[in-house]
Scaffold this active site. Structure first.
Site, PDB file in Angstrom:
ATOM      1  N   ASP A 122       0.825  -1.210   0.000  1.00  0.00           N
ATOM      2  CA  ASP A 122       0.000   0.000   0.000  1.00  0.00           C
ATOM      3  C   ASP A 122       0.861   1.263   0.000  1.00  0.00           C
ATOM      4  OD1 ASP A 122      -2.029  -1.799   0.351  1.00  0.00           O
ATOM      5  OD2 ASP A 122      -2.745  -0.971   2.246  1.00  0.00           O
TER       6      ASP A 122
ATOM      7  N   HIS B 190       3.858  -2.141   3.068  1.00  0.00           N
ATOM      8  CA  HIS B 190       3.760  -0.769   2.544  1.00  0.00           C
ATOM      9  C   HIS B 190       5.036  -0.419   1.801  1.00  0.00           C
ATOM     10  CE1 HIS B 190       0.709  -0.855   5.671  1.00  0.00           C
ATOM     11  NE2 HIS B 190       0.127   0.153   5.053  1.00  0.00           N
TER      12      HIS B 190
HETATM   13 ZN   LIG Z   1      -2.561   3.288   3.148  1.00  0.00          ZN
END
Ligand SMILES: [Zn+2]
Length: 213
Positions: free
Chosen positions: A32, A171
């Site tokens: 992400d 991430h």
């Molecule tokens: Zn996010």
């Protein structure tokens, strides 16, 4: 909702995709908050080394700023999903603003996969967006973005919670880079040793285009 593996009640309430097929020894790595020129290319190098394909939930604003990094991850054969234009919190954003922000990101990302930032989305937003998107939550959140956690702890979370069909969140952001880049190769090797295969989350974007023709 923000523990490593959310409970059944949360999953029942927020009807979304939390986990894929429990009978298949397959996991789904997701990243992400990118694309990031500092972190995404390094992530792609690691994934290439193991010939693993993943799904990147991109922030529209970052795609606009770094189109060449977005193009790079597409060229490497990874799937992409929508993570809103401005990384909005659904709970504190009004309905129309939230939907418009998703639509703005969609023009750049063009995917039927949507992951609400922070997993925070109201029932009303969720219901409306489910018409056009598959809402992808997660089965295992590594918490790689937390500076209080070490790469060892992140690796431990993955080993403890991963199971058949797990959707795992990392991430590709500067905040998570230290934990993520150090853990990712170890995690892939461990998962392979446990017999897991890797897959992208299927995106039915193309099907929808065909249906609307
Ligand atoms: Zn996010």
């Amino acid at each position: 909702m923000f523990i490593e593996q959310s409970n059944r009640l949360i999953r029942l309430l927020w009807r979304a995709t939390w986990r894929k097929d429990a009978h298949s020894r397959t996991v789904y790595l997701t990243f992400d908050d990118g694309p990031s020129p500092e972190v995404t290319p390094k992530t792609l190098q690691i994934l290439d080394r193991y010939n693993v394909k993943a799904t990147f939930f991109c922030v529209g604003d970052n795609v606009q700023k770094h189109p060449e990094v977005f193009a790079l991850l597409r060229a490497h054969g990874h799937a992409v999903g929508n993570h809103t234009m401005h990384h909005l919190k659904g709970f504190s954003t009004d309905f129309n603003t939230y939907l418009n922000d998703v639509a703005q990101a969609d023009r750049l990302i063009q995917s039927r996969l949507l992951r609400p930032p922070y997993g925070r989305i109201t029932f009303k937003q969720l219901r409306a967006l489910r018409v056009n998107y598959e809402i992808i939550m997660w089965d295992v959140i590594t918490r790689d973005y937390n500076p209080k956690l070490s790469p060892d702890k992140i690796f431990h979370i993955i080993k403890r919670y991963t199971r058949n069909g797990s959707i795992i969140v990392f991430h590709d952001s500067c905040k998570a880079a230290h934990n993520m880049l150090e853990t990712l190769p170890k995690a892939i090797e461990w998962l392979q040793a446990q017999g897991y295969g890797f897959s992208v989350i299927p995106d039915h974007h193309q099907d929808i285009i065909l249906k609307t023709l």
